[in-house]
Design a protein around this motif. Sequence first.
Motif, short mmCIF file in Angstrom:
data_model
loop_
_atom_site.label_atom_id
_atom_site.label_comp_id
_atom_site.label_asym_id
_atom_site.label_seq_id
_atom_site.Cartn_x
_atom_site.Cartn_y
_atom_site.Cartn_z
N LEU B 115 -10.20 -6.39 1.99
CA LEU B 115 -10.76 -7.64 2.49
C LEU B 115 -10.40 -7.94 3.95
N PRO B 116 -9.14 -7.76 4.34
CA PRO B 116 -8.82 -8.07 5.74
C PRO B 116 -9.70 -7.31 6.73
N ARG B 119 -12.62 -8.91 8.60
CA ARG B 119 -12.45 -9.76 9.77
C ARG B 119 -11.52 -9.17 10.81
N LEU B 120 -10.60 -8.34 10.38
CA LEU B 120 -9.60 -7.86 11.33
C LEU B 120 -9.95 -6.47 11.82
N ARG B 121 -9.48 -6.17 13.00
CA ARG B 121 -9.81 -4.87 13.56
C ARG B 121 -8.59 -3.95 13.58
N THR B 122 -8.86 -2.70 13.47
CA THR B 122 -7.95 -1.57 13.65
C THR B 122 -6.49 -1.86 13.39
N TYR B 124 -4.56 -4.40 13.34
CA TYR B 124 -4.25 -5.48 12.41
C TYR B 124 -4.47 -5.02 10.97
N ALA B 126 -4.63 -1.95 9.86
CA ALA B 126 -3.65 -0.91 9.54
C ALA B 126 -2.34 -1.57 9.10
N MET B 127 -1.94 -2.59 9.83
CA MET B 127 -0.70 -3.30 9.53
C MET B 127 -0.76 -3.95 8.14
N THR B 128 -1.89 -4.55 7.79
CA THR B 128 -1.96 -5.21 6.49
C THR B 128 -1.88 -4.19 5.36
#
Lengths: 286, 593, 247
Positions: B115-116, B119-122, B124, B126-128
Amino acid sequence: MLVQSIITNGLAVGAVYALIGITYNVMFSASRVFSFTAGSVGMLGGVFGAILIGQMGMPVIVGFLLTLLLGAILGIVIEFVTVRPVLKSLDQHLYVLSTLAAALMIQQLTAIYFSTDAVPFPRVVPIESGFLDQKIWLPILACVGTIVGLEYLFRHTLVGRAFLAISEDNYAARALGLPEQRLRMTSFALAGMIGVLAGFSSGQLMFASLANGPLLNFYGFVPVALGGMGSNRGAVIGGLLLGLFQQTANYFFGGVFSSVAVFVVFIIALLVRPEGLAGAATARRV
Amino acid sequence: MLLESKKTGVGTGRFEAWLPVLLLALVGASLPLWGDSFFGLVATRVCIYWVLVAGLNLVVGFAGQLAIGWVSLLTIGAYTASALAAGRVTPEIPTFFALGAAGLLGAVFGLIAGLPALRLRTFYFAMTTLGLSTIVTQIALAWKSVTGGGVGIPGPSMPVPLDSPWGFYFFCLVLALFVTWMTCNISASRYGRSLVAIRDAEVAAEAVGIYKPRLLMAVFLFSGALAGFAGGLFASLQSYITPDAFTFDLSVLFFIAILIGGRGSILGPMIGTAILTILPDFAAPLVQWSTFLYAVLLLAIVLLVPGGIADLLDFKNRRPLDKHREIRPRPELLGQILTAPRKSELRLQNIVLSFGGVRAVDGVDLEIHTGEVHGLIGPNGSGKTTTLNVISGYYTPQEGTVSQDGVDFTKEGPHTRAAHHIARTFQTPRLIGESSVLENVMIGGNIDASGTFVESLLALPRHWRDEAHLRENAMAALTIVGLERLAGVRADRLQHSELRFVEIARALMMKPAFLLLDEPAAGLSVDEIKRLGALVTAISKQGTGVLLVEHHADLIFDICDRVTVLNLGKVLASGKPDEVRTHREVVNAYLGA
Amino acid sequence: MPTSAREPLLAVKGLSAGYGKIGVLSGVDIVVYPGEIVAMLGPNGAGKTTLLKAVSGLLPWTGEVTFAGRSMAGASPREAVNAGLVHVVEGHRIFTQLTVEDNVLLASYGMPRAQGRKQVEEALDFFPEIKAKRHDRAVTLSGGQQQMLAVTQGLVRKPKLLMLDEPSAGLSPVLVDRVLAAAAQLRATGTAVLLVEQLIEKSLAVADRVYALTQGAVALEASAKEPGLPTKLERMYFGQKDTPHLA
């Protein structure tokens, strides 16, 4: 006493997160690159200290300065190997992969040549203060010192302003004749020093441990992502709040709950405001 | 003529498409003939990992989402299958049902983990995924009643005859073959092309009607299900699992196998998975160094061979192209794909759009009619491209409306424009460099196809019909713009002017009622501009309304039926070319008197 | 008036440049002599900005560029600046988060401190209204003042050649005159100016010579005072087919 312990521990841990957050920011400002190495460099701060002072028996001040030097060198190597070659195609986000590779290498080398277990960190200050233990105030002092130092750099030196200029408008800065490459390298050296400082100052609190790498990487990134990338104020406030929250949740609900809670808050906050709680909306796409 | 161009080896390569399945079947089935039981064990692990990696490949290699923590889904699948089979949550459940449940839960968590990415890119994202994998391990340690904590639990045991090592191996192999076949199907379908499009040309993908969230959700569900199922098999293979079995190193292996293999390939990541899994097993001293080696490989790939193994194996695209190529459009064939749209008009009323205090578009009115070429000109920064972006939905204006025959779609996103048959090209051509020219054009027909994701996965009849139809139309569109000879070539090998015509071909696939061209003549030679003009005129003769943003005054005044001049975000003049050309204020705006 | 007998300050021969695959300039030849103002005109998309970016090292190029007798092949923007070739990029891209003074100071980066300070003050003297705001953050300046600030940055190094890219964009006519007057003032001190502009009449008024660029190549070179020049340019802008009737 309990409240005091939660607060002091929270602030100390939070200061470490804040320092890692600043490490992210300093690299980001100069290059628009997020580097996976921030946490691992932080971890190395503790490891270097434990080796140089604890195992090799160097005087504290020599060990500390040598750690900083190694951090700076590491930062430069990271810039040269993993960032510079992929900057040309920034939009392909290859830096995510190249810096991930570097972080993995650092972790693996540490596992092989140092230890996979946590190693105690030597005492840094020979005197005892009655009120607070040095493992608490050292990271806080390091954080305050870093902020004051950066503030001086940005407000009162031409180099500092050149950093700000490059971070605001790289193209205009180049056109003006600023030595962009050298400044970027310097930024990475600076970031390396701040990173190892985080690990060194928190050595007695978190030990010299391989596991600190991924941990700091994530918890150092949370305040940056939420506070808006490039904002050191956001990193510090966010880092301290995160530390306090974690210690509180840790005590009352246990470690797993606090990890899950931080993660969930992080995801939800980012989904609601991908640019960070304090960040500005992103630029045009077409 | 069209038949002839169809023959010119577009490289549909049925054989090529199925190569991964064939290779896996051959090597896998013959293994017992030349390998001992140790080989069998390692090969079983390769198959299980590949089940996961094949799904993850769609996420990472195709959609370009940097999911680095996929081991979390393997963990979830492994514990689900083990806990259910051992009766720790419910009464004991037969292994196959437990595996099914693992796949199901994997799908759910695949969606949650993914899901992230909507909305989130690359970095971010990867971090989640990284954060998720840490947390899943922590929970596995803490939730003792189900997972056994640090002590662990036994994995599910397979029923007869799958309980023998070779029996289990063949079960995993068949599963791996099935999964390979499915991902090959997806890769050769409009879904595979769409995934690559959102990876490499997201903006263009939206313009042809690809809706990223829905597509990604389907892929995350599928990939999660495979990872969960693989987790169950992994638990069975290990026969006893503890949280230690699911190190981050495993995640790294999965992720790097794909990148080493090459993005957008299936054979490459398959070979990558095999190599990375086998390597430490056959070189014992390497075990300690395996992650370090993976990291070195990753860095080497990123810096030296961004295309991975697949690129090294791509001999076809190393054949030199003819240096002296000419683009010879054949507008007379337009009737093959364009049917005259019904008469309609696109109307912009009082559009206002400011960027941080600067009014980029300041009360613009514009009407474009089908069958007309409408020129939009003006000095730099006068708001031409911004106006175009308002029409195609990339910007929502603060005031005013965009409507087609009274239907207002001002506030709808860019992916909705394709359904209105509003097509566009871009100032800088936005094509997928790693895909063939033909595939790039086929992307344009996305809304024309009707098969679902599952139909493509299983290669059901509608999938084939869609493919044949899209392929035929795309060849026709390429013939019309004069590039049919280059259909099988990777798009990034083309010259700039050719890319501009490929974009037009892609737009034609949408059977546009309105075609928005953003500086199509920029970078073209004088001859090419002439041919472009003839093509655009022919397109409008077919009934399409064309909005032409251009700097080349010659072209504008040659082919436009109407011209609107913008200056400082406002309409300065509008009318027939000759009227506009002599309009005093227009001349002043250009000459700065 | 410059004559061909003099040694050119900037000589560009057969210059080609572009963005990735997109070729914008092909075989451009221009020269600029010391102490003259050259206006570079041409319709949108003709490649004027690309030309400046190539010459100042912000874009890769092929061909020959010689500045003050030295080849500029492979020179970075920094080397260009050090050689006395300063490029004020379009869109007054100053650093909004810094003060006006810091913005100007940055232009002296790398110079000996005292000399840098001195030249910063001299540059600030060109535009008193900028000097008056030296301690304000640049974000508080109006668009016109930001443009003046950008030009001020360009003056700090006392360049041999100052390249101004559309200094008039977004400015009121009065401010345009101020900025262009500064160019004339510079010529008096011996600095050459290469001016990229949209405003033809105002540019012709200050320039000595004119180049017009269309579709990535030089279409016209003339003295700024050549009779009938505006009409010629107008034809270039609107196509060659027939002469527009002017009211």
